[in-house]
Design a protein around this motif. Structure first.
Motif, PDB file in Angstrom:
ATOM      1  N   LEU A  35       0.821  -1.211   0.000  1.00 22.46           N
ATOM      2  CA  LEU A  35       0.000   0.000   0.000  1.00 22.46           C
ATOM      3  C   LEU A  35       0.857   1.264   0.000  1.00 22.46           C
ATOM      4  O   LEU A  35       0.498   2.273  -0.610  1.00 22.46           O
ATOM      5  N   GLY A  36       1.997   1.223   0.678  1.00 24.26           N
ATOM      6  CA  GLY A  36       2.916   2.364   0.639  1.00 24.26           C
ATOM      7  C   GLY A  36       3.488   2.575  -0.754  1.00 24.26           C
ATOM      8  O   GLY A  36       3.600   3.709  -1.230  1.00 24.26           O
ATOM      9  N   ALA A  37       3.832   1.491  -1.426  1.00 20.76           N
ATOM     10  CA  ALA A  37       4.340   1.600  -2.799  1.00 20.76           C
ATOM     11  C   ALA A  37       3.249   2.099  -3.737  1.00 20.76           C
ATOM     12  O   ALA A  37       3.503   2.913  -4.632  1.00 20.76           O
ATOM     13  N   LEU A  38       2.034   1.628  -3.540  1.00 19.97           N
ATOM     14  CA  LEU A  38       0.910   2.095  -4.345  1.00 19.97           C
ATOM     15  C   LEU A  38       0.651   3.579  -4.105  1.00 19.97           C
ATOM     16  O   LEU A  38       0.353   4.325  -5.040  1.00 19.97           O
ATOM     17  N   GLY A  39       0.800   4.014  -2.865  1.00 22.84           N
ATOM     18  CA  GLY A  39       0.639   5.429  -2.548  1.00 22.84           C
ATOM     19  C   GLY A  39       1.689   6.296  -3.226  1.00 22.84           C
ATOM     20  O   GLY A  39       1.403   7.427  -3.629  1.00 22.84           O
ATOM     21  N   LEU A  40       2.891   5.766  -3.379  1.00 21.34           N
ATOM     22  CA  LEU A  40       3.930   6.516  -4.078  1.00 21.34           C
ATOM     23  C   LEU A  40       3.584   6.731  -5.545  1.00 21.34           C
ATOM     24  O   LEU A  40       3.947   7.735  -6.140  1.00 21.34           O
ATOM     25  N   VAL A  41       2.868   5.789  -6.118  1.00 18.69           N
ATOM     26  CA  VAL A  41       2.504   5.894  -7.526  1.00 18.69           C
ATOM     27  C   VAL A  41       1.246   6.740  -7.715  1.00 18.69           C
ATOM     28  O   VAL A  41       1.147   7.516  -8.655  1.00 18.69           O
ATOM     29  N   ARG A  42       0.281   6.615  -6.814  1.00 19.16           N
ATOM     30  CA  ARG A  42      -1.034   7.221  -7.004  1.00 19.16           C
ATOM     31  C   ARG A  42      -1.200   8.643  -6.485  1.00 19.16           C
ATOM     32  O   ARG A  42      -2.104   9.341  -6.917  1.00 19.16           O
ATOM     33  N   MET A  43      -0.385   9.073  -5.570  1.00 20.55           N
ATOM     34  CA  MET A  43      -0.580  10.395  -4.969  1.00 20.55           C
ATOM     35  C   MET A  43      -0.164  11.504  -5.936  1.00 20.55           C
ATOM     36  O   MET A  43       0.736  11.327  -6.746  1.00 20.55           O
ATOM     37  N   PRO A  44      -0.806  12.685  -5.820  1.00 17.86           N
ATOM     38  CA  PRO A  44      -0.608  13.723  -6.830  1.00 17.86           C
ATOM     39  C   PRO A  44       0.685  14.533  -6.720  1.00 17.86           C
ATOM     40  O   PRO A  44       1.167  15.038  -7.726  1.00 17.86           O
ATOM     41  N   ASP A  45       1.241  14.700  -5.529  1.00 16.74           N
ATOM     42  CA  ASP A  45       2.452  15.511  -5.433  1.00 16.74           C
ATOM     43  C   ASP A  45       3.451  14.874  -4.478  1.00 16.74           C
ATOM     44  O   ASP A  45       3.187  13.863  -3.845  1.00 16.74           O
ATOM     45  N   VAL A  46       4.601  15.495  -4.387  1.00 15.41           N
ATOM     46  CA  VAL A  46       5.701  14.913  -3.629  1.00 15.41           C
ATOM     47  C   VAL A  46       5.409  14.883  -2.128  1.00 15.41           C
ATOM     48  O   VAL A  46       5.827  13.964  -1.430  1.00 15.41           O
TER      49      VAL A  46
END
Length: 106
Positions: free
Chosen positions: A18-29
């Motif tokens: 889920l953390g890796a997915l969040g890195l891909v899906r979130m809009p900004d840094v």
């Protein structure tokens, strides 16, 4: 003990995913940093707890590793976020559409 350890390892893998997915899906840094830090830290701690149940002789070492993760992860993410903000990277803002603006007037 084996079932508890294996369950915690699966939970750790789930949070790491889920953390890796969040890195891909979130809009900004900034949100990516938060997703990576929170989820992956919790996943790593679940991994360590699962390993502690599978190998009881390793508790002292695993506790030291968990303390290191709990100390360094939030400090590093806040330092990176602060450096980004100082360098001029602005947070993401949702763009409003005319339809959304008219919904706010009601």
């Amino acid at each position: 003990m084996r079932v508890v350890g294996d369950t915690l390892l699966v939970i750790g893998a789930l949070f790491a995913f889920l953390g890796a997915l969040g890195l891909v899906r979130m809009p900004d840094v900034y949100t990516r940093i938060q997703a990576g830090t929170k989820a992956v830290t919790l996943g790593a701690l679940a991994f360590l707890l699962g390993l502690g149940f599978l190998h009881p002789g390793w508790w002292a070492k695993l506790t030291c590793i968990a303390g290191f993760i709990l100390f360094t992860s939030p400090v590093s993410s806040s330092t990176i976020a602060r450096a980004l903000y100082i360098s001029g990277v602005r947070p993401w803002q949702a763009r409003s559409t005319p339809a959304a603006d008219s919904d706010l007037d009601r």
